[in-house]
Every structure is written in C-alpha cells, then in structure tokens.
Design an enzyme around this catalytic site. Structure first.
Site, PDB file in Angstrom:
ATOM      1  N   GLY A 147       0.900  -1.265   0.072  1.00  0.00           N
ATOM      2  CA  GLY A 147       0.031   0.068   0.197  1.00  0.00           C
ATOM      3  C   GLY A 147       0.972   1.262  -0.009  1.00  0.00           C
TER       4      GLY A 147
ATOM      5  CD  GLN B  92       3.118   5.680   2.643  1.00  0.00           C
ATOM      6  OE1 GLN B  92       2.431   5.110   1.997  1.00  0.00           O
ATOM      7  NE2 GLN B  92       4.284   5.067   3.253  1.00  0.00           N
TER       8      GLN B  92
ATOM      9  CB  CYS C 246       5.070   2.216   7.645  1.00  0.00           C
ATOM     10  SG  CYS C 246       4.580   3.651   6.657  1.00  0.00           S
ATOM     11  CG  LEU C 247       6.613   0.972   1.635  1.00  0.00           C
ATOM     12  CD1 LEU C 247       5.959   1.349   0.391  1.00  0.00           C
ATOM     13  CD2 LEU C 247       7.721  -0.092   1.419  1.00  0.00           C
TER      14      LEU C 247
ATOM     15  CG  HIS D  11      -0.500   0.993   7.197  1.00  0.00           C
ATOM     16  ND1 HIS D  11       0.262   0.764   8.051  1.00  0.00           N
ATOM     17  CD2 HIS D  11      -0.018   1.968   6.424  1.00  0.00           C
ATOM     18  CE1 HIS D  11       1.513   1.277   7.752  1.00  0.00           C
ATOM     19  NE2 HIS D  11       1.519   2.033   6.663  1.00  0.00           N
ATOM     20  CD  GLU D  12      -1.531   2.475   2.846  1.00  0.00           C
ATOM     21  OE1 GLU D  12      -1.122   3.701   2.697  1.00  0.00           O
ATOM     22  OE2 GLU D  12      -0.693   1.403   3.031  1.00  0.00           O
TER      23      GLU D  12
ATOM     24  CG  HIS E  49       0.131   6.655   5.390  1.00  0.00           C
ATOM     25  ND1 HIS E  49       1.155   7.241   5.920  1.00  0.00           N
ATOM     26  CD2 HIS E  49       0.364   5.313   5.100  1.00  0.00           C
ATOM     27  CE1 HIS E  49       2.148   6.306   6.210  1.00  0.00           C
ATOM     28  NE2 HIS E  49       1.602   5.023   5.536  1.00  0.00           N
TER      29      HIS E  49
END
Ligand SMILES: [Zn+2]
Length: 169
Positions: free
Chosen positions: A45, A50, A92-93, A134-135, A138
């Site tokens: 995702g 991000q 997380c990226l 999670h997204e 963000h």
C-alpha cells in the site's frame, strides 16, 4: 516514474491530506507513479502523502502484483464500517527498518472513488482491512508509530532521531 518515499519526520507525512477536487491528468499521473513506486519498494500500500502529495489518494495491492485484480486505487475514501479486531506486526515504507504490533479492525468497508471517477465500495477482511486502516491513517497524517505508547514508541522515535542525526534517515 518512481517517486521518492518520504520518511517519518518529513512533511506532509504528519498532516491531514486534502480531498481531491477533480480527477485531472495530473492525478492520473500521480496514481500511475504511486503504483509503480509501491511495486518497486516493494509494498502492499502507498498513500499520496508518502510521496509528498497532501491529497486523499491511496493505492493498495495485497498480492504485491501477483493478482492484477487485487490492485486498488481509492480517491477520497471514507470508512462505512469497521468491526472486530486483529493484532499483528506491521511496518511502513515511510518507517523502514521498524516493525511493531498494531491493533486494527478485522473487517472494514471502505467507500470512495476509483481512478475512473466511479463510486466503489469494498469490503475487506484480514490483511486488506489492516491495509485500509494503515493507508487511511496516512491520509489523516498518522503513521503506525503513532499507535504505540510509552517505551515502545520512545525507543523507535529515539532511534529514528539518532539515524537522522547521523545522516542515515
Ligand atoms: Zn505506511
């Protein structure tokens, strides 16, 4: 085009994102780039903040590109329903090298626009429900670290600060 992924501490990662007013060619390009960036990372995702764009857009694919039908794009998503709970380790990226157990819902229904502008409502369970939360976090300016408390959170934040001081973040 692969875009650089911002890391914890960088803005607009920690600010709420704005709704998309119109799905322009620029938004389509952003979505293409986000998909390419997500697959290259690799991740399941990626949210627009991000890659430095404070808009309510995310892409997700829990199959990591193995099943084309699993690729989802959400524009201006809103939760309709969230039920149950699951506690699993996630990362997380934007927080590379760190993982923690986070409690998420076990079932989520999300509604919003697909990239062609049509309304879509998707019911998710398990990993996809976790991914949706999670997204959506963000898009609200939150990362998984914000769900941690006390020592666990302090430890991660302190290690990130040290990495940043050493020029390694
Ligand atoms: Zn993330």
């Amino acid at each position: 085009m692969i875009r650089p992924i911002l890391r914890y501490g960088e803005q607009p990662l920690h600010d709420p994102a704005e709704p998309v007013a119109e799905i322009t060619a620029e938004i389509q390009r952003l979505i293409d780039d986000m998909i390419e960036t997500m697959y290259a990372a690799p991740g399941i995702g990626l949210a627009a903040p991000q890659v430095g764009v404070a808009l309510r857009v995310f892409v997700a694919d829990i199959s990591s590109g193995r099943n084309p039908r699993d690729l989802l794009t959400f524009i201006n998503p809103v939760f309709v329903e969230r039920t149950g709970s699951q506690r699993e380790e996630e990362g997380c990226l934007s927080v590379p090298g760190f993982n923690a157990n986070v409690t998420r819902c076990s079932r989520a229904v999300l509604t919003g626009l697909a990239r062609d502008g049509s309304e879509q409502t998707i019911e998710a369970t398990g990993l996809l429900a976790r991914c949706f939360e999670h997204e959506m976090d963000h898009l609200g300016g939150r990362v998984f670290v914000d769900h941690l408390r006390g020592l666990q959170r302090d430890l991660i934040v302190r290690r990130i600060k040290k990495l940043a001081r050493d020029g390694k973040w």
